[in-house]
Design a protein around this motif. Structure first.
Motif, PDB file in Angstrom:
ATOM      1  N   GLY A  65       0.815  -1.206   0.000  1.00 22.09           N
ATOM      2  CA  GLY A  65       0.000   0.000   0.000  1.00 22.09           C
ATOM      3  C   GLY A  65       0.848   1.254   0.000  1.00 22.09           C
ATOM      4  O   GLY A  65       2.044   1.217   0.237  1.00 22.09           O
ATOM      5  N   ALA A  66       0.198   2.383  -0.238  1.00 18.86           N
ATOM      6  CA  ALA A  66       0.887   3.666  -0.298  1.00 18.86           C
ATOM      7  C   ALA A  66       1.301   4.116   1.105  1.00 18.86           C
ATOM      8  O   ALA A  66       0.597   3.858   2.076  1.00 18.86           O
ATOM      9  N   TYR A  67       2.429   4.799   1.170  1.00 20.88           N
ATOM     10  CA  TYR A  67       2.952   5.263   2.454  1.00 20.88           C
ATOM     11  C   TYR A  67       2.085   6.340   3.088  1.00 20.88           C
ATOM     12  O   TYR A  67       2.019   6.468   4.285  1.00 20.88           O
ATOM     13  N   ASN A  68       1.398   7.150   2.297  1.00 20.47           N
ATOM     14  CA  ASN A  68       0.691   8.306   2.835  1.00 20.47           C
ATOM     15  C   ASN A  68      -0.825   8.137   2.890  1.00 20.47           C
ATOM     16  O   ASN A  68      -1.541   9.103   3.030  1.00 20.47           O
ATOM     17  N   LYS A  69      -1.322   6.962   2.770  1.00 21.57           N
ATOM     18  CA  LYS A  69      -2.771   6.747   2.746  1.00 21.57           C
ATOM     19  C   LYS A  69      -3.230   5.963   3.967  1.00 21.57           C
ATOM     20  O   LYS A  69      -4.023   5.045   3.877  1.00 21.57           O
ATOM     21  N   GLY A  70      -2.729   6.313   5.118  1.00 19.80           N
ATOM     22  CA  GLY A  70      -3.163   5.663   6.349  1.00 19.80           C
ATOM     23  C   GLY A  70      -2.452   4.355   6.588  1.00 19.80           C
ATOM     24  O   GLY A  70      -1.387   4.106   6.026  1.00 19.80           O
ATOM     25  N   PRO A  71      -3.043   3.507   7.428  1.00 24.82           N
ATOM     26  CA  PRO A  71      -2.399   2.229   7.772  1.00 24.82           C
ATOM     27  C   PRO A  71      -2.186   1.352   6.536  1.00 24.82           C
ATOM     28  O   PRO A  71      -3.033   1.294   5.649  1.00 24.82           O
ATOM     29  N   ARG A  72      -1.040   0.705   6.509  1.00 22.64           N
ATOM     30  CA  ARG A  72      -0.713  -0.171   5.386  1.00 22.64           C
ATOM     31  C   ARG A  72      -1.082  -1.609   5.742  1.00 22.64           C
ATOM     32  O   ARG A  72      -0.794  -2.066   6.848  1.00 22.64           O
ATOM     33  N   PRO A  73      -1.685  -2.342   4.810  1.00 29.22           N
ATOM     34  CA  PRO A  73      -1.907  -3.768   5.059  1.00 29.22           C
ATOM     35  C   PRO A  73      -0.561  -4.466   5.248  1.00 29.22           C
ATOM     36  O   PRO A  73       0.428  -4.108   4.603  1.00 29.22           O
ATOM     37  N   TRP A  74      -0.507  -5.451   6.122  1.00 29.19           N
ATOM     38  CA  TRP A  74       0.725  -6.185   6.355  1.00 29.19           C
ATOM     39  C   TRP A  74       0.411  -7.622   6.711  1.00 29.19           C
ATOM     40  O   TRP A  74      -0.717  -7.962   7.088  1.00 29.19           O
ATOM     41  N   ALA A  75       1.421  -8.460   6.562  1.00 28.79           N
ATOM     42  CA  ALA A  75       1.316  -9.872   6.948  1.00 28.79           C
ATOM     43  C   ALA A  75       2.673 -10.316   7.478  1.00 28.79           C
ATOM     44  O   ALA A  75       3.716  -9.980   6.919  1.00 28.79           O
ATOM     45  N   LEU A  76       2.645 -11.059   8.558  1.00 26.16           N
ATOM     46  CA  LEU A  76       3.843 -11.657   9.137  1.00 26.16           C
ATOM     47  C   LEU A  76       3.865 -13.112   8.688  1.00 26.16           C
ATOM     48  O   LEU A  76       2.935 -13.871   8.973  1.00 26.16           O
ATOM     49  N   VAL A  77       4.920 -13.488   7.954  1.00 23.93           N
ATOM     50  CA  VAL A  77       4.989 -14.804   7.321  1.00 23.93           C
ATOM     51  C   VAL A  77       6.254 -15.531   7.778  1.00 23.93           C
ATOM     52  O   VAL A  77       7.342 -14.955   7.781  1.00 23.93           O
ATOM     53  N   GLU A  78       6.090 -16.789   8.135  1.00 23.09           N
ATOM     54  CA  GLU A  78       7.210 -17.634   8.577  1.00 23.09           C
ATOM     55  C   GLU A  78       8.239 -17.795   7.457  1.00 23.09           C
ATOM     56  O   GLU A  78       7.884 -17.939   6.290  1.00 23.09           O
ATOM     57  N   VAL A  79       9.522 -17.773   7.835  1.00 27.11           N
ATOM     58  CA  VAL A  79      10.606 -18.100   6.907  1.00 27.11           C
ATOM     59  C   VAL A  79      11.054 -19.522   7.225  1.00 27.11           C
ATOM     60  O   VAL A  79      11.529 -19.797   8.315  1.00 27.11           O
ATOM     61  N   LYS A  80      10.875 -20.421   6.275  1.00 31.82           N
ATOM     62  CA  LYS A  80      11.271 -21.816   6.470  1.00 31.82           C
ATOM     63  C   LYS A  80      12.746 -22.033   6.160  1.00 31.82           C
ATOM     64  O   LYS A  80      13.402 -22.855   6.790  1.00 31.82           O
ATOM     65  N   LYS A  81      13.250 -21.284   5.176  1.00 34.86           N
ATOM     66  CA  LYS A  81      14.633 -21.474   4.723  1.00 34.86           C
ATOM     67  C   LYS A  81      15.061 -20.238   3.948  1.00 34.86           C
ATOM     68  O   LYS A  81      14.241 -19.567   3.337  1.00 34.86           O
ATOM     69  N   ALA A  82      16.366 -19.959   3.970  1.00 32.83           N
ATOM     70  CA  ALA A  82      16.925 -18.872   3.165  1.00 32.83           C
ATOM     71  C   ALA A  82      18.192 -19.378   2.493  1.00 32.83           C
ATOM     72  O   ALA A  82      18.922 -20.193   3.059  1.00 32.83           O
ATOM     73  N   GLU A  83      18.422 -18.892   1.285  1.00 35.24           N
ATOM     74  CA  GLU A  83      19.581 -19.321   0.512  1.00 35.24           C
ATOM     75  C   GLU A  83      20.087 -18.145  -0.313  1.00 35.24           C
ATOM     76  O   GLU A  83      19.296 -17.382  -0.865  1.00 35.24           O
ATOM     77  N   ILE A  84      21.413 -18.011  -0.398  1.00 34.90           N
ATOM     78  CA  ILE A  84      22.029 -16.991  -1.244  1.00 34.90           C
ATOM     79  C   ILE A  84      22.416 -17.658  -2.563  1.00 34.90           C
ATOM     80  O   ILE A  84      23.080 -18.689  -2.574  1.00 34.90           O
ATOM     81  N   GLN A  85      22.000 -17.055  -3.678  1.00 34.09           N
ATOM     82  CA  GLN A  85      22.336 -17.574  -5.000  1.00 34.09           C
ATOM     83  C   GLN A  85      23.193 -16.545  -5.732  1.00 34.09           C
ATOM     84  O   GLN A  85      22.818 -15.380  -5.827  1.00 34.09           O
TER      85      GLN A  85
END
Length: 120
Positions: A65-85
């Protein structure tokens, strides 16, 4: 809990919530390497067994969502794994880029996403 906060476009946000998008990709540049990679006291990336070690996050908080249009929708999502390619060219050579006079290898971090922990 160690949480990484990222902005994301609405269509990708919706795909994450629906479970259709299960990975998030971010380009690594010199200015962002400490955010995505483990670094030592001198600021160099940590390499174990020839592999760059990604920084450990338990979850990603995606904002949209836009920074200046009130509260932004958000979601907290689990990270199962991370990899650098690291990216290679047609000769299997690492691709070198330059930013502000600094040479670095073209790379991305890939996060495997798990369950949506919380959303607003």
């Amino acid at each position: 809990m160690n949480v990484l906060t990222l902005s994301i476009k609405q269509n990708f946000f919706d795909e994450i919530l629906s479970g259709a998008k299960t990975q998030e990709f971010r380009e690594i540049r010199p200015s962002s390497q400490a955010r995505y990679c483990e670094v030592d006291d001198e600021g160099y990336v940590v390499v174990k067994d020839g592999i760059i070690v990604p920084r450990k996050y338990d979850a990603i908080k995606f904002l949209t969502g836009a920074y200046n249009k009130g509260p932004r929708p958000w979601a907290l999502v689990e990270v199962k794994k991370a990899e650098i390619q690291l990216f290679v060219d047609e000769n299997d050579e690492f691709i070198e880029l330059e930013q502000n006079g600094e040479t670095y290898y073209a790379a991305q971090v890939v996060y495997d996403l798990g369950a949506v922990i919380e959303k607003s």
